[in-house]
Design an enzyme around this catalytic site. Structure first.
Site, PDB file in Angstrom:
ATOM      1  N   CYS A 232       0.856  -1.185   0.000  1.00 49.72           N
ATOM      2  CA  CYS A 232       0.000   0.000   0.000  1.00 49.72           C
ATOM      3  C   CYS A 232       0.889   1.232   0.000  1.00 49.72           C
ATOM      4  CB  CYS A 232      -0.904  -0.034   1.228  1.00 49.72           C
ATOM      5  SG  CYS A 232      -1.871   1.449   1.463  1.00 49.72           S
ATOM      6  N   ILE A 233       1.258   1.715  -1.178  1.00 50.12           N
ATOM      7  CA  ILE A 233       1.949   3.001  -1.238  1.00 50.12           C
ATOM      8  C   ILE A 233       1.296   3.853  -2.305  1.00 50.12           C
ATOM      9  CG2 ILE A 233       4.213   2.395  -0.312  1.00 50.12           C
ATOM     10  CD1 ILE A 233       5.205   1.974  -3.093  1.00 50.12           C
TER      11      ILE A 233
END
Lengths: 167, 602
Positions: free
Chosen positions: A89-90
């Site tokens: 999750c970036i």
């Protein structure tokens, strides 16, 4: 449209093969499907993930580079920005339209000028400096903030596991 | 799920089935020949007429005419036999069975010749489509045209079997073509075979159309319209695939300028819309013709019409967006001059290819016309500097909806089921309530679409998984099920080694890290062929990576080089780690002991 996606992926693959960034290898697992890659990322020096070699899977959409690929670690990971199933999750992997966490400015999100190399380098810096505001793994984020020593131990165990050295 | 149910039943092998069908057919032929010979003596037209069942009057008249025209005795005799077979209620089934068998054999031959092994996705699509087709045709035959006569049912089904066969073939062709889009391996021979098959299907659908016209002369306009619509749909979809295929081949030969030009776009738009509108009309025709508006059949058709209408709406919206972006670009962003192009010698940042012509954004970034356009369809900022371009979407569309619509092609965003709920008690207490759901066979459950289950459900799921993998402790399985919320996904995780096996090695492992590697092959999360031994570790990490400095032309060589590079990276990392560990062995031991206690808690 997929034709241009394929050409672009081929160009990126060529670049990553000829001038690989240090400690990073990426390419299609099987060229029968050029839209599914495996990447190996070495944990950055001087961090708790130092020395580990982490395998991850990248899946590209057919309209790449208009939409971002999806990235998922295939080894066990314990990190504030990685879900327990390995999904990363970036912000660079988020399409401009959606904003699951509600805090990212659109400048950090996906755009077609990004590339696999930039994604992987961002992931390396994410390994070095977790962003504990976005809690993909809340337990890890909490431990990162409050009990750094324990976090480092878990990270070390994972590093050994990826290298095939039993704890 | 009918397909799940059917796949559980034992099925004979194809070989056995074809032998059986051939035997059955020859038996019936033999029987027919015997009977025909016996009848030879006392045969006259009137006695034969009495034998005629009402089943196949049209074929009878045809046979009669042929018989009159044929002067040869043998031919008359052969016709006699064939007539008999067609009229005998047992023999006709043998013939039908043989025909089905022949069709299966043809399908098998085509598969071997053109496709080779079918992929799992193609198989799944094929199954979905098959059951869907069967369902809709059942509704059509018994619900819409309401056939009572056995003979007509057989005729309709013959028609649908041939048509369905071609449709399934076209579907597999399309899947295979889309697969080739994602791949660098197919040879031109693969392309030629697939194109030939697509061409053959196109020709055959034309033949069917002619047959439909022929039948229309006898059966009336409605029959003709029903039959012709399906033929046309098939022909159009095949032609659509062919068009895309040829365009793709043309593009991959290095002509980029065409890839998103106006002409291919409009060709595709017209194709899509024609198919959708034709299908809509076809279904409306069915609905009007069936007359019985309150039947299950009309309900199913109504749902489909609603779905088609939604698709058309979507397509038009997407087109409006496209058209609007084009006009906006031509109005606001000028073509880059040749000086600007020369000055800015970089490739296009979107496709990484050279720019012969480009459009210039207000922030003076250059992009290919087509690349920029496809990006602007979904976002309104400069890809490089993120400058907001201040484009207002056309009235009636919020920008988020717009970007989502542009992202999803209609086919991909198709919802997995149509759902209808009728709550009769709202209108009258005596009316029943029911739900209709047309589901496509099981899709993988998605994590985000699931709501939180009660823990008892998870427990029962965990027990289910434990029956398969008795070594895994229930708590581990429960933890994973909390994440995946599906038995299938957890089983997959176990098989892929994503859940650590409950190895007793935590208790047994007392050796120093230096001598441990020989027993650790099970720890490899990837590259199963790679088993580290102490001799491997001794490879010099400083050895220059000769494999890294070239990019092979052959796909298989590239795969091999990549694999080698991965192994080298891992080995180097291992060696580095072990060296460092040896240097600080005392601190390493203490951390190992605490890790062990941690692992047990897991």
């Amino acid at each position: 449209m997929s034709g241009s996606a394929l050409r672009r992926l081929m160009a990126e693959y060529k670049q990553l093969t000829l001038n690989p960034p240090e400690g990073i290898i990426a390419g299609p697992i099987n060229e029968e499907n050029f839209f599914e890659w495996e990447a190996l990322i070495t944990g950055p020096d001087g961090t708790c993930f130092e020395g580990g070699v982490f395998p991850a899977k990248l899946v590209f959409p057919s309209d790449y580079p208009l939409s971002p690929p999806k990235m998922q670690f295939t080894c066990e990971m314990f990190h504030p920005n990685i879900y327990t199933d390995g999904k990363v999750c970036i912000s660079i992997l988020h399409a401009a339209g959606d904003d699951p966490m509600g805090y990212e400015s659109s400048a950090e999100r996906w755009s077609p000028v990004q590339s696999v190399e930039k994604i992987l380098l961002s992931v390396v810096s994410m390994l070095a400096e977790p962003n504990d505001e976005s809690g993909a793994n809340v337990d890890a984020a909490k431990m990162w903030r409050e009990n750094r020593e324990e976090f480092n131990k878990i990270a070390q165990r994972i590093v050994r596991k990826t290298l095939g050295i039993p704890t | 799920m009918p397909s799940v149910f059917v796949s559980g039943l034992p099925r004979p092998s194809l070989k056995l089935y074809s032998i059986f069908s051939a035997a059955l057919l020859s038996c019936s032929v033999f029987y027919a020949v015997q009977t025909a010979n016996n009848n030879q003596g006392l045969k006259n037209n009137s006695s034969q007429g009495s034998m005629f069942s009402s089943l196949s009057n049209s074929s009878d008249t045809l046979v009669h005419q042929l018989k009159l025209s044929s002067s040869s005795g043998f031919l008359a005799w052969a016709l006699n036999v064939i007539t008999f077979i067609l009229q005998d209620p047992l023999s006709i089934w043998a013939v039908i069975n043989a025909a089905v068998c022949g069709l299966i054999l043809t399908a098998k031959t085509v598969q071997v010749l053109v496709f080779g092994e079918l992929r799992v996705v193609e198989m799944q699509h094929l199954k979905d489509k098959f059951w869907n087709y069967l369902f809709y045709k059942f509704i059509f035959v018994f619900g819409v045209i309401n056939v009572q006569n056995m003979d007509e049912v057989i005729l309709w089904y013959t028609w649908f079997v041939i048509l369905g066969f071609l449709q399934l073939l076209a579907l597999v062709c399309k899947d295979r073509f889309e697969y080739y889009l994602f791949s660098t391996t197919p040879t031109s021979w693969n392309h030629i075979r697939l194109l030939c098959l697509l061409g053959a299907i196109l020709v055959l659908s034309g033949v069917l159309l002619i047959a439909a016209i022929g039948v229309g002369f006898f059966g009336g306009f409605n029959t003709f319209a029903f039959m012709a619509a399906e033929c046309l749909l098939l022909a159009l979809s095949v032609q659509h695939t062919l068009l895309r295929y040829l365009l793709h081949l043309y593009n991959s030969r290095g002509n980029n300028s065409w890839s998103r030009g106006h002409l291919p776009y409009y060709a595709e738009l017209i194709c899509d819309l024609t198919i959708l509108i034709l299908e809509l009309l076809h279904h409306l025709h069915m609905l009007v013709w069936s007359n019985i508006f309150l039947s299950m059949a009309s309900l199913v058709i109504g749902l489909h019409i609603k779905f088609l209408f939604y698709q058309i709406q979507r397509r038009i919206k997407k087109h409006r967006n496209y058209w609007w972006v084009i006009t906006h670009m031509e109005k606001s962003y000028p073509e880059a001059t040749s000086e600007e192009l020369a000055e800015n010698s970089d490739n296009c940042a979107i496709c990484w290819e050279k720019m012969e012509s480009a459009r210039k954004l207000p922030c003076s970034h250059l992009f290919h016309n087509t690349c920029l356009q496809s990006w602007l369809e979904q976002d309104t900022s400069c890809p490089t500097c993120r400058m907001y371009l201040g484009i207002r979407p056309p009235p009636g569309m919020s920008s988020v909806v717009l970007s989502r619509d542009a992202l999803n092609t209609p086919r991909r965003s198709r919802s997995p089921y149509h759902y209808f709920h009728f709550d009769g008690s709202r209108y009258g207490s005596w009316l029943p309530s029911f739900s209709v759901e047309v589901t496509h066979p099981p899709q993988l459950l998605r994590l985000d679409s699931m709501q939180s289950d009660s823990s008892s459900q998870i427990d029962s799921m965990a027990r289910q998984v434990q029956q398969l993998f008795p070594d895994y402790p229930l708590s581990t399985l429960r933890d994973d099920l909390h994440v995946t919320r599906s038995v299938e996904l957890t089983v997959e995780n176990i098989l892929d080694g994503r859940i650590p096996p409950p190895s007793p090695s935590f208790e047994e492992e007392n050796g120093t890290p230096g001598e441990a590697p020989s027993s650790s092959s099970s720890w490899q999360p990837f590259s199963p062929s790679f088993t580290p031994t102490s001799s491997d570790v001794s490879i010099e990490p400083s050895e220059p990576l000769t494999t890294g400095s070239r990019f092979s032309k052959s796909p298989s060589e590239r795969e091999l080089i990549l694999q080698l590079r991965k192994e080298k990276l891992l080995l180097a990392a291992r060696k580095k780690y072990l060296d460092r560990q040896a240097a600080t062995s005392s601190s390493g031991e203490s951390s190992t002991s605490t890790d062990q206690s941690h692992s047990k808690v897991d």
